[in-house]
Every structure is written in C-alpha cells, then in structure tokens.
Design a protein around this motif. Structure first.
Motif, mmCIF file in Angstrom:
data_model
loop_
_atom_site.group_PDB
_atom_site.id
_atom_site.type_symbol
_atom_site.label_atom_id
_atom_site.label_comp_id
_atom_site.label_asym_id
_atom_site.label_seq_id
_atom_site.Cartn_x
_atom_site.Cartn_y
_atom_site.Cartn_z
ATOM 1 N N ALA A 97 0.829 -1.203 0.000
ATOM 2 C CA ALA A 97 0.000 0.000 0.000
ATOM 3 C C ALA A 97 0.869 1.260 0.000
ATOM 4 C CB ALA A 97 -0.920 -0.015 1.217
ATOM 5 N N VAL A 98 1.941 1.242 0.805
ATOM 6 C CA VAL A 98 2.845 2.395 0.854
ATOM 7 C C VAL A 98 3.483 2.619 -0.517
ATOM 8 C CG1 VAL A 98 5.015 3.259 1.820
ATOM 9 C CG2 VAL A 98 3.316 2.206 3.320
ATOM 10 N N MET A 99 3.911 1.524 -1.171
ATOM 11 C CA MET A 99 4.549 1.674 -2.485
ATOM 12 C C MET A 99 3.552 2.135 -3.534
ATOM 13 S SD MET A 99 7.430 1.488 -4.120
ATOM 14 C CE MET A 99 6.905 2.932 -5.048
ATOM 15 N N ALA A 100 2.319 1.637 -3.463
ATOM 16 C CA ALA A 100 1.313 2.058 -4.436
ATOM 17 C C ALA A 100 1.023 3.548 -4.305
ATOM 18 C CB ALA A 100 0.026 1.242 -4.237
ATOM 19 N N LEU A 101 0.853 4.019 -3.065
ATOM 20 C CA LEU A 101 0.606 5.441 -2.844
ATOM 21 C C LEU A 101 1.814 6.286 -3.243
ATOM 22 C CD1 LEU A 101 -1.234 5.290 0.614
ATOM 23 C CD2 LEU A 101 -2.231 5.798 -1.621
ATOM 24 N N THR A 102 3.013 5.776 -2.937
ATOM 25 C CA THR A 102 4.231 6.494 -3.329
ATOM 26 C C THR A 102 4.357 6.546 -4.844
ATOM 27 O OG1 THR A 102 5.361 5.776 -1.297
ATOM 28 C CG2 THR A 102 6.743 6.560 -3.102
ATOM 29 N N GLY A 103 4.042 5.426 -5.503
ATOM 30 C CA GLY A 103 4.098 5.402 -6.964
ATOM 31 C C GLY A 103 3.148 6.407 -7.583
ATOM 32 N N LEU A 126 8.548 9.772 -13.243
ATOM 33 C CA LEU A 126 7.577 9.029 -14.049
ATOM 34 C C LEU A 126 8.033 7.590 -14.281
ATOM 35 C CD1 LEU A 126 6.606 11.728 -16.702
ATOM 36 C CD2 LEU A 126 5.162 10.841 -14.859
ATOM 37 N N ILE A 127 9.331 7.404 -14.545
ATOM 38 C CA ILE A 127 9.862 6.065 -14.810
ATOM 39 C C ILE A 127 9.801 5.196 -13.556
ATOM 40 C CG2 ILE A 127 11.944 4.745 -15.386
ATOM 41 C CD1 ILE A 127 12.732 7.069 -17.246
ATOM 42 N N PHE A 128 10.396 5.690 -12.468
ATOM 43 C CA PHE A 128 10.453 4.887 -11.252
ATOM 44 C C PHE A 128 9.087 4.785 -10.574
ATOM 45 C CE2 PHE A 128 15.004 6.290 -11.458
ATOM 46 C CZ PHE A 128 15.527 5.020 -11.685
ATOM 47 N N GLY A 129 8.272 5.815 -10.720
ATOM 48 C CA GLY A 129 6.917 5.742 -10.180
ATOM 49 C C GLY A 129 6.096 4.666 -10.876
ATOM 50 N N SER A 130 6.248 4.572 -12.192
ATOM 51 C CA SER A 130 5.534 3.538 -12.952
ATOM 52 C C SER A 130 5.991 2.147 -12.533
ATOM 53 C CB SER A 130 5.772 3.733 -14.447
ATOM 54 O OG SER A 130 5.277 4.986 -14.884
ATOM 55 N N ILE A 131 7.314 1.970 -12.371
ATOM 56 C CA ILE A 131 7.847 0.669 -11.966
ATOM 57 C C ILE A 131 7.331 0.283 -10.583
ATOM 58 C CG2 ILE A 131 9.954 -0.597 -11.368
ATOM 59 C CD1 ILE A 131 11.409 1.096 -13.472
ATOM 60 N N GLY A 132 7.387 1.221 -9.638
ATOM 61 C CA GLY A 132 6.939 0.940 -8.277
ATOM 62 C C GLY A 132 5.459 0.613 -8.209
ATOM 63 N N LEU A 133 4.645 1.365 -8.948
ATOM 64 C CA LEU A 133 3.205 1.128 -8.943
ATOM 65 C C LEU A 133 2.873 -0.223 -9.562
ATOM 66 C CD1 LEU A 133 0.394 2.204 -8.302
ATOM 67 C CD2 LEU A 133 0.378 3.329 -10.541
ATOM 68 N N VAL A 134 3.509 -0.548 -10.672
ATOM 69 C CA VAL A 134 3.267 -1.836 -11.335
ATOM 70 C C VAL A 134 3.674 -2.987 -10.423
ATOM 71 C CG1 VAL A 134 4.029 -3.332 -13.217
ATOM 72 C CG2 VAL A 134 3.389 -0.971 -13.692
ATOM 73 N N MET A 135 4.805 -2.845 -9.732
ATOM 74 C CA MET A 135 5.272 -3.914 -8.839
ATOM 75 C C MET A 135 4.299 -4.135 -7.688
ATOM 76 S SD MET A 135 9.400 -3.676 -8.439
ATOM 77 C CE MET A 135 10.454 -4.469 -9.658
ATOM 78 N N SER A 136 3.837 -3.057 -7.074
ATOM 79 C CA SER A 136 2.922 -3.209 -5.938
ATOM 80 C C SER A 136 1.594 -3.831 -6.387
ATOM 81 C CB SER A 136 2.678 -1.859 -5.269
ATOM 82 O OG SER A 136 2.103 -0.930 -6.171
ATOM 83 N N LEU A 137 1.093 -3.414 -7.532
ATOM 84 C CA LEU A 137 -0.160 -3.988 -8.036
ATOM 85 C C LEU A 137 0.015 -5.446 -8.454
ATOM 86 C CD1 LEU A 137 -1.539 -0.986 -10.144
ATOM 87 C CD2 LEU A 137 -2.203 -1.694 -7.839
ATOM 88 N N SER A 138 1.170 -5.772 -9.034
ATOM 89 C CA SER A 138 1.419 -7.161 -9.432
ATOM 90 C C SER A 138 1.565 -8.059 -8.207
ATOM 91 C CB SER A 138 2.677 -7.251 -10.303
ATOM 92 O OG SER A 138 3.842 -6.935 -9.567
ATOM 93 N N ASP A 139 2.073 -7.498 -7.107
ATOM 94 C CA ASP A 139 2.145 -8.275 -5.874
ATOM 95 C C ASP A 139 0.757 -8.706 -5.429
ATOM 96 O OD1 ASP A 139 4.871 -8.160 -5.731
ATOM 97 O OD2 ASP A 139 4.945 -6.530 -4.270
ATOM 98 N N TRP A 140 -0.159 -7.767 -5.370
ATOM 99 C CA TRP A 140 -1.526 -8.100 -4.954
ATOM 100 C C TRP A 140 -2.171 -9.079 -5.926
ATOM 101 C CZ3 TRP A 140 -2.010 -2.256 -3.872
ATOM 102 C CH2 TRP A 140 -1.712 -2.008 -2.539
ATOM 103 N N ARG A 141 -1.914 -8.915 -7.202
ATOM 104 C CA ARG A 141 -2.466 -9.851 -8.191
ATOM 105 C C ARG A 141 -1.953 -11.262 -7.951
ATOM 106 N NH1 ARG A 141 0.434 -9.289 -13.562
ATOM 107 N NH2 ARG A 141 1.901 -10.449 -12.235
ATOM 108 N N ASP A 142 -0.645 -11.379 -7.721
ATOM 109 C CA ASP A 142 -0.047 -12.697 -7.500
ATOM 110 C C ASP A 142 -0.527 -13.315 -6.190
ATOM 111 O OD1 ASP A 142 1.322 -12.362 -9.857
ATOM 112 O OD2 ASP A 142 3.180 -11.699 -8.900
ATOM 113 N N TRP A 143 -0.684 -12.490 -5.143
ATOM 114 C CA TRP A 143 -1.160 -13.011 -3.865
ATOM 115 C C TRP A 143 -2.587 -13.532 -3.987
ATOM 116 C CZ3 TRP A 143 0.923 -8.064 -1.086
ATOM 117 C CH2 TRP A 143 2.298 -8.227 -0.850
#
Length: 211
Positions: A97-103, A126-143
């Motif tokens: 959640a922290v990473m998604a909000l930060t992204g 924009l680059i690192f924010g996109s990476i962080g947001l995608v990673m946090s969302l993919s975590d929830w998807r995988d879980w």
C-alpha cells in the motif's frame, strides 16, 4: 548533526554495495550468500532511515520517494526469501500500500514537473513511479492467485534483490560519476543489470529436464 547522519548514510551505502556484490557472486543458498544478503538488507534499512532523517532536516520530495522505492525493492526481496509458504502477512500488504501510494505520488509529481521544469527529475519520477506502482499492483495480483512458492518465490527473491542492487549502484554512480549525463547516471545501472535479471529468472523458472 546533518554531517553525522550523512556519514552514516554514506557508510551504510558502501556496505550495502559491497555486500550486494558478495551476495551476487556467491552460491545461492550458501552460508556466505545468506550472510551477505542479511548485511545488505540491514545496510539498506540504515540507508533508508538516514535518508528520512536527512529529508526531515532538509525537505526533498524527490529523495524521499526514491528512498521509499529503493527500500521497497529490498524489503520485498527479503520477504520472499523469509516467507517460505508464500502467503503474505499484514506487513506485506502494508508495504504494498505504501509503495502504491508512493508510486501514484511520483507519477503526480513527475507529470506536474513536466509542465513547470525542463530538468530530468520529472522523467525519472515518471519512470520509477511507474515501476513501483506496477510492482505493488502485481504483488496483490499474485497473492490473490495463490501462494508465491517454489520456483516463483525464488525468482521473485532474485528479481527484487537485483532490483535493489540496481538502486544501490545507481546511487553510487549518481553521487560519484558526476561527469556522466544525468539520465545516463540514473538509468545506466538499470540498463546493464536488467538483462542479467531476465537471464537469471529464465534459469530459475526453466523446467527441469526429465531423467
């Protein structure tokens, strides 16, 4: 006080970079690999805490969000190694959640910066924010799909720890290789190490040959 915190920050960054190199070079799962990895995580925690302290003294949104992004990579890589059943705990959801909000914040600041600034910081956000947001969302998807176990857990551990190594190396290059163009310094380590990350994942996830 600021100089003392900065000294701890630099020392921890140096230890993180050295231990990351040892961890990558040693046999995965070996005693030295585990020890170097633990030292790396601890050093990166100190780097993050000293970053927060420095930002509290001299507010800098860019350094704050980059610090959160970098530690998220290391934290999730460490958790992948520690949580062998692959089932997320509350702390994992909180980190996501922290990473998604930060992204989202990085994307917002980056988009706003493009309209008011001609520097490279908005592009990096924009680059690192996109990476962080995608990673946090993919975590929830995988879980939601089920426990991240077996080869997938190992591949996730390798991916996140190597990504954290990219962040550590990037910080060293940005601070010391001042002769390089800004975007090259910030994105160069990503361009160099990412192919290694994909190669390593391919090896880990490859099906075992039948006997």
């Amino acid at each position: 006080m600021t100089q003392l915190i900065l000294s701890f920050h630099i020392l921890a960054g140096f230890i993180a970079l050295a231990s990351a190199g040892i961890s990558v070079a040693t046999v995965k799962g070996s005693l030295w690999h585990r020890r170097a990895g633990s030292i790396y995580v601890l050093a990166m925690l100190i780097v993050t805490l000293t970053t927060l302290a420095l930002v509290a003294i001299r507010p800098n949104i860019f350094l704050l969000v980059i610090g959160i992004f970098s530690f998220y990579l290391v934290f999730t890589g460490w958790r992948s190694a520690r949580v062998r059943d692959g089932r997320p705990r509350s702390v994992d959801h909180l980190a996501g959640a922290v990473m998604a909000l930060t992204g989202l914040g990085m994307l917002g600041f980056g988009a706003s910066g493009l309209l008011t600034s001609s520097g490279s910081q908005p592009i990096l956000l924009l680059i690192f924010g996109s990476i962080g947001l995608v990673m946090s969302l993919s975590d929830w998807r995988d879980w939601r799909a089920g426990p991240i176990a077996g080869k997938s857990r190992i591949a996730r551990h390798l991916t996140r720890m190597l990504a954290g190594t990219i962040a550590t190396l990037t910080a060293a290059v940005v601070v010391n290789a001042t002769f390089l163009p800004t975007l090259v310094a910030w994105l160069g380590p990503t361009a160099v190490i990412t192919p290694l990350m994909f190669w390593w994942n391919a090896r880990v996830l490859a099906p075992q040959p039948s006997r």
